[in-house]
Design an enzyme around this catalytic site. Sequence first.
Site, PDB file in Angstrom:
ATOM      1  N   GLU A   1       0.839  -1.208   0.000  1.00 36.03           N
ATOM      2  CA  GLU A   1       0.000   0.000   0.000  1.00 36.03           C
ATOM      3  C   GLU A   1       0.873   1.257   0.000  1.00 36.03           C
ATOM      4  O   GLU A   1       0.583   2.226  -0.717  1.00 36.03           O
ATOM      5  CB  GLU A   1      -0.903  -0.028   1.230  1.00 36.03           C
ATOM      6  CG  GLU A   1      -1.678   1.252   1.472  1.00 36.03           C
ATOM      7  CD  GLU A   1      -1.778   1.564   2.947  1.00 36.03           C
ATOM      8  OE1 GLU A   1      -1.470   2.728   3.326  1.00 36.03           O
ATOM      9  OE2 GLU A   1      -2.175   0.684   3.740  1.00 36.03           O
TER      10      GLU A   1
ATOM     11  N   GLU B   1      11.084   2.682   1.371  1.00 30.23           N
ATOM     12  CA  GLU B   1       9.797   2.661   2.075  1.00 30.23           C
ATOM     13  C   GLU B   1       9.875   1.929   3.410  1.00 30.23           C
ATOM     14  O   GLU B   1       8.962   2.053   4.230  1.00 30.23           O
ATOM     15  CB  GLU B   1       8.731   2.019   1.185  1.00 30.23           C
ATOM     16  CG  GLU B   1       7.311   2.485   1.459  1.00 30.23           C
ATOM     17  CD  GLU B   1       7.147   3.992   1.375  1.00 30.23           C
ATOM     18  OE1 GLU B   1       6.521   4.569   2.290  1.00 30.23           O
ATOM     19  OE2 GLU B   1       7.655   4.602   0.411  1.00 30.23           O
TER      20      GLU B   1
END
Length: 999
Positions: free
Chosen positions: A162, A239
Site C-alpha cells: 500500500e 519505504e
Amino acid sequence: HTYAIPCGRALGRNSMEPGTDRPLHAPGAESLADAGLVVDCVPEPGAQRISSPASSAAAVDFASRGLNMTASELGEETGTSLHARRAREMAKLPSLPVNDPAYMAADLPLAAEVLHGQLANGFSYYVRANAKPKARAALALAVKAGSVAEEDHERGVAHILEHLAFSATENYSNHDIVKYLESIGAPFGACSNAYTSADETVYELQVPVDPEELLEESFNILAEMAFSIRCSSEDLEKERGPVLDERRQTQTAMGRASEAQWQFLFEGSKYAERLPIGTENIIRTCSATTIKNFYCKWYTPKNMAIIAVGDFKQEPGQVVELIRSKFEPVGPLVPAPHVEVPPYQIPQHHEPRVRAFVDPEFQEPSLYITFKSDRFVFRSANDYRMYLASSLFEFAVGRRLNIVSHQNPPPFYSAQLIYDEPVETCSTYDLVASITDSATTALETLLTEIARIRLHGFSEWEIQVAKAKLRAEVQQRYLERDQTQSVDFRHEFVAHFLHLEPAPGCLYETQLAKELLPSITSEEVAQFSFKMRSCKNCVVKTMQHRQNAADSEADLLGVIERVNRAENNRKIGVWEHDKGSHELLPEEKKPLGGAIKSRRALPALGAEELVLSNGMRIVYKKTGFLDDQVLMSAFANGGLSEQPEQELRNAKFGLSLATEAGLFGVRPDRLEDVLAGKLVQMSGSVAAYRRVFSGECSPAHFEEAMQLAYLLFCDNIDVEHDVVETLLQMTKQSILAEKRDPMLKFAAAFNQANYGNCHFFKPLTIRQLRKLSPEYGLQFFRRCFQDPSQFTVCIVGALELSTAIPLMKKYLGGIPRPPNGTVSFPARADEVTPIAFTPPTKVIHKEVPVTLMQEQCPVRVTMPVTLVEPDLLHDYLGLGFLCGLIESKLVQLLRFAYGETYSVSVSPFFGLSSPKEVTKLQGNVKVSFSCDPSRAQALVQMTFDEIQRLQEEGPTEDDVASALKIEERQFEVEQEENSYWLDRLLASYQSRYFMGAHS
C-alpha cells in the site's frame, strides 16, 4: 458499520488551550498515537475509522439524530420552509409491502442512481453523479486482500505494498504521484490516502474534476496502483523507514495491549497472527520478490473495484467508458489467474477468556468485555428490520450505562457499547469502561445490567426514547439527501463491493424505516442481549498499570460466575431508574423576552447583525448548504487569564464541576431524556482569553437550542456533595495517570523551552488537589456566564427567519443583565490580561531521556515568530501558506527521498499572544515528526538545511503553484460549508482591528 454510544464522563480536568476555545491536551498528549488495527498510508488529522468514546468533559452533547414520522408530530414543526415541506413530504412517502414475506426476504436493491457492473476482465465499477462538493470526485480502488492473505514470511507485506503504491509505479517514481495530486489541489493525507486492514486494502482520492482531464489522470493513477506498482529493491529500501516509523508509533502501552487483545480475541484463527502492521523483522528483511509475488497473486481484476462518485463534467455513462478504457485490457483478453481469500472462521469457545494486562505505562485503567458472534449478513428487508432493532438496543443500553455512571459511588466513570465488525467472519459487541480502582466492580455492574435486560427486557419508556433518537437520525439523512457528501457514497459502495452490504439509497431506507420502526417491540430489542452471554465467545480484558490484588484473573472469573448464578436464580431485579421526562423549560419559567435595539446588514459577509435590548449582539447568516443544520458559537472577552495564578486551579475545577452537575439545570444523565428525539446540542467552556458557548441544532429544534443558551446564564447549578466527591476522585486518578505517562517529561521540557515558566502549563498536583475550593470554582463559572451584553452570538445555517428571530428575542433577549459592578471581566479585547510567558532568546537543543518499554523518538523543532504592523495581516496569512509549503517539502525530503519518517507536520501557534498587543503577534512555528532515535539529530539537521535552502534559493515556481492550488481548492470547498462561514463571522468579530484599539 461501527457504532459507539458514549456514556458517562470523560476523565481529566477541564482545562483549555490558552488563547483558544479548544480543550488543552494533557501533558502526555505529545506521546505518539496508540495502535490501531487499521493502518493508513499517512495519518489524516481528525480522521478515525472506528468511533471512539471521546465524550468531552467540557460539553454536554446528547445530540440525537431524530425523526417523528406521524403526521400529527410532523405538523408541529414551525414555518413553511423547505425543511417543514420536506418533512411533510417524507410522511407521505409511498408504503412498501413489508407484510409480504417474499418481499421481506428478497435482497435489497442497489440504489437506482448507481451505475454498477463488471468489465470484461472481471474488474467491478460503481459510478454515481453527486453534486457535493462542487466540481469534486471521490474515487477509490478497493482490493479484497489484506493482511490475512499473507503467509508467515509475508506478515506486513500488504501494508508495505500500500505504501509503495504512492511512491513507485511504472509511470510515477518517488514523489511524483503526491506532487501531481498536490499540483491540482489534492494534498497528501487529506485528499489522497489509503488503509490496510485484515481483509482489505483501499486507496482513496478526492480530486477536482474541472477541467475534466483531471478525472482521467486520476484514473490513470489508480490504474497504476491496480496493475503497475513497481516492486524493486531500491523502492522497497526507501519505504522500509516510513513503515518502521509507523509501526514504532504503535508501540505504546495502548498499542501493546491492542496487539495482545487482537491475538487473544482471535486465538486459534489465522487472524490472530495477522496484524496489518506486520512484524519488525519482516518489514526490515522481506525482499522485493516477496512483495511482487503477493501483488501478482491478489491484485487481480476480480478482486478489485473502482468507485467514482462526484460532480462530473461528463455523464455517468461516459465516466464508465473512461473507466473501461483504463481498467480493461485492449485487444485479446488474457485472464489473470484469480485467487480469492478464503473465509477464515473464528473458533468458538464456551468458557470465558479472561486476561489482566499490566503495563507500567498504562494511564487510565480500563475494562473491555467482548462478545463475539458470526458476522451479521445484511441483505434483505428482514435484515434491515434487525439492523433497526439492534440500533435501538445500542441506544437503550447506552442510556442505562450513562445513568449508572452517575450513581454514588460510580461503579465506573464512563462506559459505552460498541458494535463492530473487526474481520470478515466475525462481529462483536464490546462493553468498554473507564474504571475506578476496581475492575471487578465495573465488570459485575456491566454484566449485571446485560443480564437484567435478558431477564426483564426494556421498559416502553426506554424504547420510546431510543426510537425518538433513531427516527431523528433517519429524518435528518432524508432532509439532507441531496446534500450528501460524495465520500459518504464512496464509503457505501466500497462496503457493497467488499462485504456485500446493501446500498439501496436514502429514499428507500427512509421508506423502510417509516414502515418497520413503529412495529419493532421491546422484546425484539431485548433479544440482542442474548448475543452478550459470558458462556459463549466472551473475552474479558483489564488494562492497569499495576496488578490490583482484587482484580486477578481468578477474581474476574469469580465475578462472571457470581453474575451467572444471580441470573439463573432470577436474583436480579427490574430496572427502576426510569422517572420519565420533563420539559426543558416549563412555560411558567420562560422569559418575556427583549427587543431589538439596533439592526444592520453586513453585505460583505451576507449576514445581518442584531443588538438586543440587554446588549447581546447576534450575527446570523442564512445558508442552504445543509437543510437540517444550524451552527452557533458565542464568545465574550476575558477568561482564565483574569484569574490570579493561585486561583487558576480552582477556576478550572469549577468548569468541570459545573459540567458534571449539569450546565443547564439538568444532570447530564437526565438531559438525554429531556432532549430525546431533538437534534440539539450545546456546550459551555472557558479558554484563556474568552468565554464561549456553542452548539448545533436542526431548524425544527432551534427553540430548544435557544432555551439551553438561556439556561446557561439563568439557571443556578445545584451541585450535590456526591458530585464533588466523584469529580475529585476522577481528577486524582487523572493526575496519577499523567504521572505514569512516559512522555510527560518530554512535554514538560518542550513547554519549558518554548514558554519558560508559564503557569498555564503547570500540571495539577495531588497536594494542590486537596486544597481546591469547589465553591470558588462554581462562583467563577457563574460569573463567566452572567452578563449577556459582553457576548457576541454568531449563527449560520438553514435558519427559519420568521420564527428564529422571535426566538432569539425571547430567549437570548430575555437573559437579564446583572447589576453594575458585579461582572469582573473586561469588555474589550485590549483590556484582557495577557498570559506571561518567556519565548526562547537563544538556540535551545534538548535531548530528553525517557524510560520506555519500547523505543520512541518524537522530535519537535520550534522557531519563534513575531509579526508586526504594518504588514501583520499580510504576514499572518503568508505564514500559514508558508507552513503548508514547508510541510510538503519536508514530506518530500524526509519521507519520499530518504525514507526516514512516516509523516511530518508544520504549523503555526499564536494562542498565547497578548490581545493587548494590537500591533504585534507573538508565537512560533512547530515542525513535528518521529523517527528512529539513532537518526533524530541527522533529521533535525536535514530540516534546518531545507529551511535554509528555501531562505536562500526560495521555492520553485511549481512549489508555489502547488501550495496555492491547495489553498484555492480548499477555499472552493469550504465556501459551501456552514462551519466555514461560522468561522468567518467569529474571526471578523474577534479581529484585533474590530475589538481592539482600532475598533
